[in-house]
Design a protein around this motif. Structure first.
Motif, PDB file in Angstrom:
ATOM      1  N   SER A  94      18.838  -4.848  -5.379  1.00 44.88           N
ATOM      2  CA  SER A  94      18.006  -5.946  -5.882  1.00 44.88           C
ATOM      3  C   SER A  94      17.803  -7.013  -4.820  1.00 44.88           C
ATOM      4  CB  SER A  94      18.658  -6.561  -7.134  1.00 44.88           C
ATOM      5  OG  SER A  94      18.748  -5.610  -8.175  1.00 44.88           O
ATOM      6  N   ILE A  95      18.852  -7.344  -4.093  1.00 43.32           N
ATOM      7  CA  ILE A  95      18.738  -8.373  -3.057  1.00 43.32           C
ATOM      8  C   ILE A  95      17.807  -7.905  -1.940  1.00 43.32           C
ATOM      9  CG2 ILE A  95      20.020  -9.652  -1.318  1.00 43.32           C
ATOM     10  CD1 ILE A  95      22.431  -9.577  -3.195  1.00 43.32           C
ATOM     11  N   ILE A  96      18.039  -6.666  -1.461  1.00 44.51           N
ATOM     12  CA  ILE A  96      17.215  -6.158  -0.356  1.00 44.51           C
ATOM     13  C   ILE A  96      15.763  -5.990  -0.792  1.00 44.51           C
ATOM     14  CG2 ILE A  96      16.878  -4.205   1.201  1.00 44.51           C
ATOM     15  CD1 ILE A  96      19.911  -3.765   1.117  1.00 44.51           C
ATOM     16  N   GLY A  97      15.567  -5.422  -1.981  1.00 41.85           N
ATOM     17  CA  GLY A  97      14.208  -5.207  -2.457  1.00 41.85           C
ATOM     18  C   GLY A  97      13.464  -6.506  -2.703  1.00 41.85           C
ATOM     19  N   GLY A  98      14.127  -7.491  -3.309  1.00 37.75           N
ATOM     20  CA  GLY A  98      13.458  -8.758  -3.586  1.00 37.75           C
ATOM     21  C   GLY A  98      13.072  -9.497  -2.325  1.00 37.75           C
ATOM     22  N   ILE A  99      14.012  -9.625  -1.395  1.00 43.54           N
ATOM     23  CA  ILE A  99      13.713 -10.324  -0.144  1.00 43.54           C
ATOM     24  C   ILE A  99      12.653  -9.570   0.653  1.00 43.54           C
ATOM     25  CG2 ILE A  99      14.682 -11.081   2.051  1.00 43.54           C
ATOM     26  CD1 ILE A  99      17.290 -11.631   0.627  1.00 43.54           C
ATOM     27  N   GLY A 100      12.742  -8.233   0.659  1.00 46.73           N
ATOM     28  CA  GLY A 100      11.747  -7.454   1.392  1.00 46.73           C
ATOM     29  C   GLY A 100      10.347  -7.642   0.843  1.00 46.73           C
ATOM     30  N   PHE A 101      10.207  -7.608  -0.470  1.00 44.47           N
ATOM     31  CA  PHE A 101       8.887  -7.831  -1.065  1.00 44.47           C
ATOM     32  C   PHE A 101       8.367  -9.228  -0.744  1.00 44.47           C
ATOM     33  CE2 PHE A 101       6.415  -9.675  -4.534  1.00 44.47           C
ATOM     34  CZ  PHE A 101       5.340  -8.795  -4.591  1.00 44.47           C
ATOM     35  N   GLY A 102       9.244 -10.226  -0.837  1.00 44.19           N
ATOM     36  CA  GLY A 102       8.803 -11.592  -0.569  1.00 44.19           C
ATOM     37  C   GLY A 102       8.355 -11.781   0.865  1.00 44.19           C
ATOM     38  N   VAL A 103       9.074 -11.212   1.811  1.00 44.87           N
ATOM     39  CA  VAL A 103       8.700 -11.341   3.225  1.00 44.87           C
ATOM     40  C   VAL A 103       7.355 -10.670   3.482  1.00 44.87           C
ATOM     41  CG1 VAL A 103       9.323 -10.681   5.579  1.00 44.87           C
ATOM     42  CG2 VAL A 103      11.070 -11.600   4.031  1.00 44.87           C
ATOM     43  N   LEU A 104       7.165  -9.470   2.967  1.00 39.41           N
ATOM     44  CA  LEU A 104       5.902  -8.757   3.183  1.00 39.41           C
ATOM     45  C   LEU A 104       4.728  -9.487   2.537  1.00 39.41           C
ATOM     46  CD1 LEU A 104       7.040  -5.044   2.652  1.00 39.41           C
ATOM     47  CD2 LEU A 104       6.535  -6.215   4.817  1.00 39.41           C
ATOM     48  N   TRP A 105       4.929 -10.021   1.339  1.00 43.34           N
ATOM     49  CA  TRP A 105       3.843 -10.744   0.672  1.00 43.34           C
ATOM     50  C   TRP A 105       3.539 -12.050   1.395  1.00 43.34           C
ATOM     51  CZ3 TRP A 105       0.588  -8.742  -2.626  1.00 43.34           C
ATOM     52  CH2 TRP A 105      -0.262  -9.579  -3.347  1.00 43.34           C
ATOM     53  N   GLY A 106       4.565 -12.721   1.910  1.00 44.83           N
ATOM     54  CA  GLY A 106       4.332 -13.944   2.665  1.00 44.83           C
ATOM     55  C   GLY A 106       3.586 -13.690   3.960  1.00 44.83           C
ATOM     56  N   ILE A 107       3.907 -12.582   4.647  1.00 40.97           N
ATOM     57  CA  ILE A 107       3.176 -12.236   5.871  1.00 40.97           C
ATOM     58  C   ILE A 107       1.718 -11.923   5.547  1.00 40.97           C
ATOM     59  CG2 ILE A 107       3.018 -10.539   7.730  1.00 40.97           C
ATOM     60  CD1 ILE A 107       6.054 -10.316   7.645  1.00 40.97           C
ATOM     61  N   LEU A 108       1.484 -11.222   4.421  1.00 47.30           N
ATOM     62  CA  LEU A 108       0.111 -10.916   4.025  1.00 47.30           C
ATOM     63  C   LEU A 108      -0.688 -12.188   3.776  1.00 47.30           C
ATOM     64  CD1 LEU A 108      -2.025  -8.803   3.173  1.00 47.30           C
ATOM     65  CD2 LEU A 108      -1.063  -8.944   0.846  1.00 47.30           C
TER      66      LEU A 108
END
Length: 635
Positions: A383-397
């Motif tokens: 959950s931690i890895i998936g949540g942070i990963g999604f947030g970083v990718l969406w922020g870069i987009l």
């Protein structure tokens, strides 16, 4: 007073009377909030110009040619009888017949009866009703058009301005139109007596109750919560069936707004500079309070350990909704600005919220999953890895889409960030990783802010963050009003309330003590450490958003024992809001001027945004030397 004139051979002492300062009443009318005051009077001391006038000599003496006035006196024309009683003769113009004003001057040595003789206009403007009505009026900022007879029919400030009246009327008509459309589509549920109609009335009443509470300088959310409790216990609202799902979705939308605002308030540059101080002050006291709550509820209420830590993760969160308004008022007056204490507290409260929501999501997903033990063990890290990963990718987009020079860049960024947060929270729960969504929401807001600041947007003047402030104004009464409806007073057990309050007090005291201890080495003196520790006792936002979640999870399929545990969680969360939110606001307001140092000039944030959101840019604790307990710090 005498003066000595030196003449060859002798000295001549000449008696003199002191030169008097006189005031001339200006013809400029009194202007209050951009409009003419209906109580304008020529002797209003705010509309006068004080000048020095030359005196003329008469019979070897220097006499004033004008009647002397002070702010405490009244015009001669309006108080003719007062001066007649003192032996002065007046002509038709209202001046003394001999051209000399009264020798008597109003001062602190005069009787209270004389000093309280004010004209009617000043008595009205000093009355409690005038001050209360003036406080209720909003600052319009610019001159507003009004119908010719508006001031006569609706005098200032006892009635709203025409702009306020027209705005309220427009909102009312829009509401009526929306209700008509919904009624045409859904039918009886939107009619008086229906559940949807009750929800709408609850939200409107909660907004009004919050406004009334804000007039007392206490947090508006207290009034909203009390309105929800009142509506539930007098039978004005009844939520059941499919509308329970509607309420759950509304709370999740409010949670997305809370988390996005928390991410947008974190300045990347300041966090990098304070990468040790902020996490230390934010995470260690949070862990202490969470553990204390789990231990207390395990031994006093009989909650299982996992339920205790679920409750502790919610209670340990600090509410930005309470501390931001109080600290921003202190920041405007200059208290604690030299070391950036107000913005430090706000930053740590944002980190607290992120930690609470993430830990709560992980524990909740483990508790209510039917997967194997191995899956439950790896669910937290995933959950931690998936949540942070999604947030970083969406922020870069969001850095590239939309293009930064697009004329519609602001609304597009708002919609994309809001939509990303919603899909993160709702989607993660649908796939069984409830802890990933909140982390993704905060990470997306933080990463996007980092790239937007590189493109020229300031943290303080971020239009996307301003939009989420507006969203919160809409959903705040919805969240706290609906949370209040979960409390049924006749079903509360005195034992539960008493033990819950004891657990709350124990957790708060432990957090305060450990905050003071852990702040050693942070360049704060003892008074500042105490203030920081006290300011982090306020609970409200996260508790209202997450407190009913456990009850929603066990309402349909949970056992009676689980429902009892969920009720304990909900009751203690509501008690934490009712106990700590008003007390925290009062403590911050009263202790700030006594415990914090004040700069010689208050900091005034300027910009296109009225709210002027505090940021982390003025935090300079790492670079500060230990200061004494002086009263002020030069800017």
């Amino acid at each position: 007073m005498t003066s000595t004139l030196e003449v060859p051979g002798n000295e001549l002492t000449v008696p003199q009377e002191p030169r008097r300062r006189v005031s001339i009443a200006s013809d400029t009318p009194t202007v209050v909030d951009g409009r003419l005051s209906p109580y304008h009077h020529s002797d209003n001391h705010e509309s006068r110009r004080r000048v020095s006038a030359a005196s003329c000599e008469h019979d070897g003496r220097r006499k004033s040619i004008l009647v002397q006035h002070t702010p405490d006196t009244m015009s001669v024309s309006s108080h003719h009888s007062h001066y007649v009683n003192h032996g002065f003769q007046f002509e038709g113009t209202g001046k003394p017949a001999n051209g000399e004003g009264p020798h008597k001057k109003y001062s602190t040595s005069e009787s209270l009866h004389e000093k309280l003789k004010l004209p009617e206009s000043q008595r009205v403007e000093k009355s409690w009703l005038f001050l209360f009505c003036k406080r209720c009026r909003e600052d319009e900022g610019s001159q507003a058009w009004e119908p010719p007879l508006w001031q006569r029919l609706c005098p200032y400030p006892f009635c709203p301005s025409y702009r306020q009246f027209a705005r309220i009327l427009a909102l009312f008509l829009i509401g009526v139109l929306c209700w008509g459309i919904v009624y045409a589509v859904l039918g009886e549920t939107a009619a008086p007596g229906g559940q949807l109609f009750g929800l709408a009335i609850l939200c409107i009443a909660a907004h009004f109750g919050g406004w009334l509470m804000s007039l007392t300088t206490l947090p508006a959310l207290i009034g909203m919560l009390m309105v929800g409790i009142l509506f539930q216990n007098v039978g004005l609202v009844h939520i059941e069936g499919e509308y329970n799902e509607v309420v759950v979705v509304l709370r999740k939308i409010a949670l997305v707004i809370i988390l996005t605002r928390a991410g947008l308030d974190l300045d990347p540059a300041a966090l990098k500079r304070l990468r040790i101080t902020v996490p230390k002050l934010g995470l260690v006291p949070w862990v202490v309070e969470c553990v204390v709550m789990a231990i207390m509820t395990y031994y006093l209420l009989g909650l299982p350990w996992i339920w205790g830590f679920l409750l502790g993760s919610v209670i340990a969160a600090v509410s930005p909704a309470v501390v931001v308004s109080c600290l921003f008022r202190l920041r405007q007056k200059g208290y604690g600005v030299a070391k950036g204490i107000p913005t430090l507290i706000i930053a740590v409260s944002g980190i607290d919220d992120a930690t609470s929501v993430a830990v709560f999501g992980i524990i909740h997903s483990i508790m209510f999953t039917s997967e194997t033990l191995l899956f439950q063990i790896i669910q937290g890290p995933l959950s931690i890895i998936g949540g942070i990963g999604f947030g970083v990718l969406w922020g870069i987009l969001l850095k590239y889409v939309p293009e930064k020079q697009d004329p519609f860049v602001v609304p597009l960024r708002i919609l994309m960030l809001f939509g990303g947060g919603l899909i993160a929270v709702l989607g993660s729960e649908s796939i069984g990783y409830g802890g990933a969504g909140p982390l993704g929401c905060i990470a997306a807001a933080f990463v996007s802010l980092y790239f937007w600041s590189q493109q020229g947007w300031e943290v303080e003047d971020n239009p996307v963050a301003t939009a989420f402030e507006i969203f919160w104004m809409i959903f705040e009464p919805v969240l706290f009003g609906l949370t209040g409806t979960q409390i049924k007073i006749d079903e509360l057990e005195p034992h539960t309330v008493t033990i819950g309050l004891a657990c709350l007090v124990a957790g708060i005291v432990a957090r305060i003590i450990f905050t003071v201890i852990i702040a050693v080495g942070s360049k704060l003196n003892l008074k500042e450490k105490i203030f920081v520790a006290l300011s982090w006792m306020a609970k409200a936002t996260v508790q209202a958003a997450l407190g009913p979640v456990a009850m929603d999870s066990v309402r349909d399929s949970g056992s009676s024992q689980d429902k009892q545990y969920a009720e304990y969680v909900l009751v203690i969360c509501v008690l934490s809001i009712l106990l700590t939110a008003p007390i925290g606001a009062i403590i911050i307001t009263l202790s700030g001027p006594r415990l914090l140092k004040k700069t010689t000039a208050p900091v005034i944030v300027e910009g296109w945004r009225r709210s002027a959101r505090p940021s982390l840019r003025d935090i300079t604790i790492i670079d500060e030397e230990e200061d004494g307990d002086g009263d002020s710090v030069p800017t």
